[in-house]
Write a protein that holds these residues in place. Structure first.
Motif, mmCIF file in Angstrom:
data_model
loop_
_atom_site.group_PDB
_atom_site.id
_atom_site.type_symbol
_atom_site.label_atom_id
_atom_site.label_comp_id
_atom_site.label_asym_id
_atom_site.label_seq_id
_atom_site.Cartn_x
_atom_site.Cartn_y
_atom_site.Cartn_z
ATOM 1 N N CYS A 25 34.286 34.114 -1.083
ATOM 2 C CA CYS A 25 35.611 33.703 -0.867
ATOM 3 C C CYS A 25 36.030 34.147 0.497
ATOM 4 O O CYS A 25 35.543 35.122 1.094
ATOM 5 C CB CYS A 25 36.339 34.163 -2.085
ATOM 6 S SG CYS A 25 36.800 36.063 -1.877
ATOM 7 N N ILE A 26 37.315 33.280 0.917
ATOM 8 C CA ILE A 26 37.757 33.696 2.054
ATOM 9 C C ILE A 26 39.390 33.752 1.673
ATOM 10 O O ILE A 26 39.972 32.994 0.789
ATOM 11 C CB ILE A 26 37.680 32.690 2.925
ATOM 12 C CG1 ILE A 26 38.286 32.875 4.428
ATOM 13 C CG2 ILE A 26 38.177 31.196 2.691
ATOM 14 C CD1 ILE A 26 38.006 32.038 5.561
ATOM 15 N N VAL A 27 39.809 34.666 2.263
ATOM 16 C CA VAL A 27 41.358 34.924 2.345
ATOM 17 C C VAL A 27 42.057 33.993 3.426
ATOM 18 O O VAL A 27 41.665 34.156 4.581
ATOM 19 C CB VAL A 27 41.868 36.552 2.389
ATOM 20 C CG1 VAL A 27 43.347 36.566 2.476
ATOM 21 C CG2 VAL A 27 41.151 37.430 1.236
ATOM 22 N N ASN A 28 42.743 33.153 2.906
ATOM 23 C CA ASN A 28 42.902 32.043 3.871
ATOM 24 C C ASN A 28 43.885 32.408 5.123
ATOM 25 O O ASN A 28 43.854 32.103 6.087
ATOM 26 C CB ASN A 28 43.913 31.164 2.990
ATOM 27 C CG ASN A 28 43.004 30.088 1.975
ATOM 28 O OD1 ASN A 28 41.801 30.428 2.034
ATOM 29 N ND2 ASN A 28 43.608 29.593 1.073
ATOM 30 N N GLN A 29 44.818 33.301 4.528
ATOM 31 C CA GLN A 29 45.971 33.629 5.662
ATOM 32 C C GLN A 29 45.416 34.758 6.620
ATOM 33 O O GLN A 29 45.756 34.788 7.951
ATOM 34 C CB GLN A 29 46.987 34.511 5.172
ATOM 35 C CG GLN A 29 48.057 33.490 4.376
ATOM 36 C CD GLN A 29 47.506 33.004 2.973
ATOM 37 O OE1 GLN A 29 46.657 33.439 2.464
ATOM 38 N NE2 GLN A 29 48.074 31.851 2.654
ATOM 39 N N THR A 30 44.166 35.063 6.483
ATOM 40 C CA THR A 30 43.269 36.189 7.415
ATOM 41 C C THR A 30 42.300 36.050 7.901
ATOM 42 O O THR A 30 41.730 36.409 9.079
ATOM 43 C CB THR A 30 43.386 37.892 6.569
ATOM 44 O OG1 THR A 30 42.570 37.535 5.578
ATOM 45 C CG2 THR A 30 45.086 38.407 6.352
ATOM 46 N N VAL B 108 32.389 25.370 8.145
ATOM 47 C CA VAL B 108 33.542 24.192 8.235
ATOM 48 C C VAL B 108 34.736 24.330 7.230
ATOM 49 O O VAL B 108 35.830 24.466 7.339
ATOM 50 C CB VAL B 108 33.046 22.722 8.365
ATOM 51 C CG1 VAL B 108 34.241 21.688 8.219
ATOM 52 C CG2 VAL B 108 32.154 22.640 9.600
ATOM 53 N N ASN B 109 34.016 24.501 5.898
ATOM 54 C CA ASN B 109 35.216 24.676 4.731
ATOM 55 C C ASN B 109 36.012 25.921 5.022
ATOM 56 O O ASN B 109 37.292 25.953 4.527
ATOM 57 C CB ASN B 109 34.500 24.584 3.726
ATOM 58 C CG ASN B 109 33.948 23.309 3.052
ATOM 59 O OD1 ASN B 109 34.807 22.380 3.560
ATOM 60 N ND2 ASN B 109 33.167 23.090 2.124
ATOM 61 N N TYR B 110 35.188 27.011 5.464
ATOM 62 C CA TYR B 110 35.890 28.301 5.626
ATOM 63 C C TYR B 110 37.043 28.003 6.686
ATOM 64 O O TYR B 110 38.169 28.432 6.737
ATOM 65 C CB TYR B 110 35.179 29.563 6.245
ATOM 66 C CG TYR B 110 34.112 29.963 5.132
ATOM 67 C CD1 TYR B 110 34.539 30.111 3.973
ATOM 68 C CD2 TYR B 110 32.980 30.719 5.666
ATOM 69 C CE1 TYR B 110 33.757 30.733 2.855
ATOM 70 C CE2 TYR B 110 32.302 31.289 4.792
ATOM 71 C CZ TYR B 110 32.591 31.406 3.349
ATOM 72 O OH TYR B 110 31.815 31.952 2.487
ATOM 73 N N GLN B 111 36.596 27.276 7.917
ATOM 74 C CA GLN B 111 37.676 27.260 8.901
ATOM 75 C C GLN B 111 38.727 26.547 8.499
ATOM 76 O O GLN B 111 39.995 26.594 9.081
ATOM 77 C CB GLN B 111 36.736 26.524 10.022
ATOM 78 C CG GLN B 111 35.944 27.395 10.898
ATOM 79 C CD GLN B 111 34.852 26.609 11.796
ATOM 80 O OE1 GLN B 111 34.719 25.601 11.591
ATOM 81 N NE2 GLN B 111 34.554 27.547 12.601
ATOM 82 N N LYS B 112 38.427 25.490 7.590
ATOM 83 C CA LYS B 112 39.467 24.519 7.009
ATOM 84 C C LYS B 112 40.628 25.316 6.210
ATOM 85 O O LYS B 112 41.998 25.242 6.274
ATOM 86 C CB LYS B 112 39.183 23.373 6.293
ATOM 87 C CG LYS B 112 38.578 22.288 7.361
ATOM 88 C CD LYS B 112 37.913 21.188 6.299
ATOM 89 C CE LYS B 112 37.295 20.047 7.180
ATOM 90 N NZ LYS B 112 36.609 19.138 6.183
ATOM 91 N N SER B 113 39.957 26.239 5.375
ATOM 92 C CA SER B 113 40.788 26.961 4.548
ATOM 93 C C SER B 113 41.691 28.092 5.215
ATOM 94 O O SER B 113 42.609 28.410 4.760
ATOM 95 C CB SER B 113 39.980 27.702 3.332
ATOM 96 O OG SER B 113 39.251 26.944 2.764
ATOM 97 N N THR C 78 44.020 29.919 8.015
ATOM 98 C CA THR C 78 45.297 29.392 8.469
ATOM 99 C C THR C 78 44.993 29.230 9.982
ATOM 100 O O THR C 78 45.776 28.320 10.538
ATOM 101 C CB THR C 78 46.525 30.414 8.186
ATOM 102 O OG1 THR C 78 46.429 30.566 6.489
ATOM 103 C CG2 THR C 78 47.538 30.037 8.800
ATOM 104 N N SER C 79 44.540 30.243 10.499
ATOM 105 C CA SER C 79 44.054 30.248 11.971
ATOM 106 C C SER C 79 42.905 29.384 12.205
ATOM 107 O O SER C 79 43.069 29.060 13.592
ATOM 108 C CB SER C 79 43.780 31.611 12.386
ATOM 109 O OG SER C 79 42.554 32.068 12.027
#
Length: 732
Positions: free
Chosen positions: A464-469, A508-513, A515-516
């Motif tokens: 999982c990725i924390v989208n905002q960070t 790529v999906n991480y990067q899309k999720s 925020t930065s």
């Protein structure tokens, strides 16, 4: 094992100094000096020593006197000692230094500090005086300590009229090196202890020593530390020398390795694994290692002894370390473990403004202690749990959560694996678990976490990725690069080529999720220190190089070597690159290649080529990924194994390298999109988009309209195979 070869001469030796006429009267370059010091050829042209000129010029005569710093650097570089700044190890000793040696500012600071750590120089006085010219008696003392030259029984200094002026603390060393014939006086009657030494003289002494004596063995991890485990490599800078060792783990003295040692070869044996195993009845083990190196024609090295204290208690309590303090735009993150765990898999508690998330569920027995109860001491909000995969070192405590009514998320594949387990606690928790889907978002209030399923380590591993960070939590995904345990995480559930494709899509999906748009931090559950994108890229390269170069790039595993037979792929130096990465096993090293895709009827697979065949890697004419900007690729189901536990091993809506027809949805009014196709192999002969050549890694803008099609043709490295993809545009 007992050595049956002819024994080498023992000290004292009466060696003659190497010829120095050409060095003292002619010219010597940095390259030549470095070669004589035993440095690798590629390094020789760039070796830098005080007093050296820029290269092979006439001014580079080698008669310049050496400073203390420059001289010590020659020793550190010869032994190739590793500085503590070059690797990540939370259990390493504090780096010793001097008040007048500033890392990053003082020239040769790294070599000086490693020499201090190896105890060939002392910081008792606090200062090193790096720019002071090194004295001959200091040179003798440092050489003797570095090469462990034994003390001489007699007085070899009687012929020097200035012997009485040799410092008392250096006298034994000067006597030892002179008696061994490894260093001479400045003249027949003078030793000149306070005299200086030139570049050529340093070279001559070092060449003399290395021509007569095997350099003493050394180890990484460095000794004298306390840790849950230490994986150790023994080496010597003497090329062609054979290493022998003996070891005990109960604190008793090991046997003499000169006569009773087992032969050690890193390529054959891999690292020595010092642990307190689960079968142990004690909280710790004190490992003592003795080692010696031999080579025909040279004096046997000194026997060295190293000690490590390995602590893994039989009973432990959970402990937590704050990784990130929460803010209005970021969550609080705690890293949790139990020191009694053997594999030391961390649990993470991530808490947003309204809800928390426990990632993974630890290794410590659920009946011994309750992780849920411990999490409750940290949590200030209600929380859920994601279990990354079904291995017990990550899932041991899941029942303690589900039995208390806490929601447990697992992929459908891992949920089924739990339900099929022979353990009743896993069966119960698996039944209660909620199947999380690829790309599902969990709302924690001020932040959201997006879960992605990535087969490889197991069939349904969740990250999982924390989208905002941009913080990624990987369970056993993204490898682990602890040098001190020589990590080689395995990803055998999926063939290497398909795994590479899915990993590229996951990034790529991480990067899309995010925020930065960036992946900021990646944490594997076994990793004390988080890594960044450079390490992620090296992880990808471990798989990419097998596709580009074939099995020739694979190596015997650093865990077990050729003896256990496992194959690995490695990028970077594990002790000098904090972003090094190794993956494996990927089959047995000597076995036929079977880690690439081949035609199969075991599950849906459109591949028509067996890439495992001889030179099969040269036949990749497929794409591994395609990125679309301005539109959305409609993916397909991707399979990698037969169904298990009643659940298909597949992911929906993915790019499949061996499926060649796709739809791209675009919004009404769109007239162009940007495509970035990535070929599976970096060595392809060509790639064309609508007939126009496109380089690997490049993007191109393509005009689109409802019903239009885009054609991409890829030709394999050997030119024998071509794949043609058609992407049909649909307006939605």
């Amino acid at each position: 094992m007992t050595n049956t070869r002819q024994m080498e001469p023992a000290f004292p030796l009466q060696l003659q100094p190497v010829a120095t006429d050409s060095l003292l009267t002619g010219k010597i370059s940095r390259r030549r000096f470095a070669q004589l010091l035993g440095l690798p050829g590629l390094m020789a042209s760039t070796v830098a020593l005080s007093g050296c000129g820029g290269g092979d010029s006439a001014a580079d005569a080698g008669t310049e006197v050496l400073t203390r710093a420059a001289f010590v650097a020659t020793i550190s570089d010869y032994f190739d000692w590793v500085h503590s700044s070059e690797y990540v190890d939370p259990y390493k000793a504090v780096q010793p230094t001097f008040v007048d040696v500033i890392f990053g500012a003082t020239r040769y600071a790294k070599q000086i500090e490693t020499a201090l750590e190896e105890a060939i120089i002392s910081n008792v006085g606090g200062r090193f005086y790096p720019d002071k010219l090194v004295s001959r008696e200091d040179v003798a003392d440092i050489y003797v300590k570095a090469f462990k030259i034994p003390a001489a029984a007699g007085n070899a200094l009687a012929g020097f009229s200035d012997a009485s002026s040799i410092s008392a603390s250096k006298r034994a060393s000067v006597n030892a090196i002179v008696a061994a014939g490894l260093m001479q006086g400045s003249s027949a009657s003078l030793f000149a202890p306070a005299g200086t030494i030139t570049l050529n003289e340093a070279k001559a002494i070092l060449a003399n020593i290395s021509a007569g004596l095997v350099a003493p063995p050394q180890v990484m991890c460095k000794p004298g530390t306390t840790a849950p485990r230490r994986y150790v490599r023994i080496s010597t800078p003497t090329a062609g020398a054979t290493i022998y060792y003996t070891v005990t783990f109960d604190g008793s003295e090991p046997a003499d390795p000169t006569t009773a040692g087992a032969m050690y070869d890193f390529t054959v044996d891999g690292v020595l694994q010092f642990v307190n195993p689960l079968s142990s009845t004690t909280d710790s083990r004190l490992y003592r290692l003795k080692t010696v190196a031999k080579k025909n024609g040279l004096a046997v090295s000194a026997v060295r002894e190293f000690v490590w204290n390995i602590v893994r208690p039989q009973v432990g309590t959970f402990q937590a370390k704050l990784m990130h303090a929460g803010t209005s735009t970021s969550p609080t993150v705690w890293k949790i473990n139990n020191p009694a765990e053997y594999f030391q898999a961390f649990v993470f508690y991530i808490e947003g403004s309204t809800r928390g998330l426990v990632f993974d569920a630890g290794e410590y027995g659920y009946q011994k202690a309750n992780l849920k109860t411990f999490i409750d001491t940290l949590a200030t909000k209600p929380y859920d749990v994601i279990v990354g995969h079904n291995h017990p070192d990550h899932a041991e405590q899941i029942y303690n959560f589900t039995s208390a009514g806490v929601t447990l998320y697992a992929s459908a594949i891992e949920k089924a694996a739990f339900m099929a387990s022979s353990r009743s606690d896993f069966q119960s928790a698996g039944t209660a678990a909620v199947a999380i889907t690829d790309g599902q978002v969990l709302n924690l209030g001020n932040v959201q976490a997006t879960a992605y399923v990535q087969p490889g380590h197991t069939n349904g591993t969740v990250t999982c990725i924390v989208n905002q960070t941009g913080w990624v939590f990987g369970s056993d995904m993204w490898g682990c690069n602890r040098a001190y345990t020589a990590d080689t995480t395995q990803y055998q559930s999926v063939k290497v080529d398909l795994f590479l494709s899915l990993v590229q899509q996951l990034v790529v999906n991480y990067q899309k999720s995010s925020t930065s748009g960036e992946i900021v931090e990646v944490t594997n559950a076994h990793q004390e220190a988080s890594v960044g994108m450079e390490c992620v890229n090296n992880f990808v390269k471990c798989f990419q190089q097998l596709i580009d170069e074939g099995n020739g790039v694979a190596k015997p595993s650093i865990r077990g070597g050729t003896k256990t037979g496992d194959r690995m792929s490695i990028v970077g130096d594990m002790w000098r690159d904090k972003n090094w990465m190794a993956i494996g096993p990927i089959g047995k090293y000597a076995a036929a290649v079977d880690y690439l895709t081949k035609p199969t009827s075991a599950y849906p697979c459109a591949a028509a080529i067996d890439y495992n065949a001889a030179d099969g890697y040269k036949k990749y004419s497929v794409l591994s990924n395609i990125e679309v900007s301005g539109g959305t690729l409609v993916g397909v189901d991707v399979y990698w194994a037969a169904a298990a536990n009643g659940v298909a091993n597949k992911l929906p809506n993915k790019f499949d390298p061996w499926t060649t027809g796709y739809t791209i949805n675009v919004p009404t009014g769109t007239t162009s999109i940007v495509l970035k196709p990535t070929a599976m192999s970096n060595k392809i002969s060509s790639m064309k988009v609508n007939g126009t050549a496109l380089a690997q890694g490049a993007s191109t803008t393509v005009a689109v309209a409802a019903g239009s099609s885009i054609k991409i043709d890829v030709v394999s490295p050997d030119g024998s195979a071509t794949s043609s993809y058609t992407f049909t545009v649909a307006v939605v």
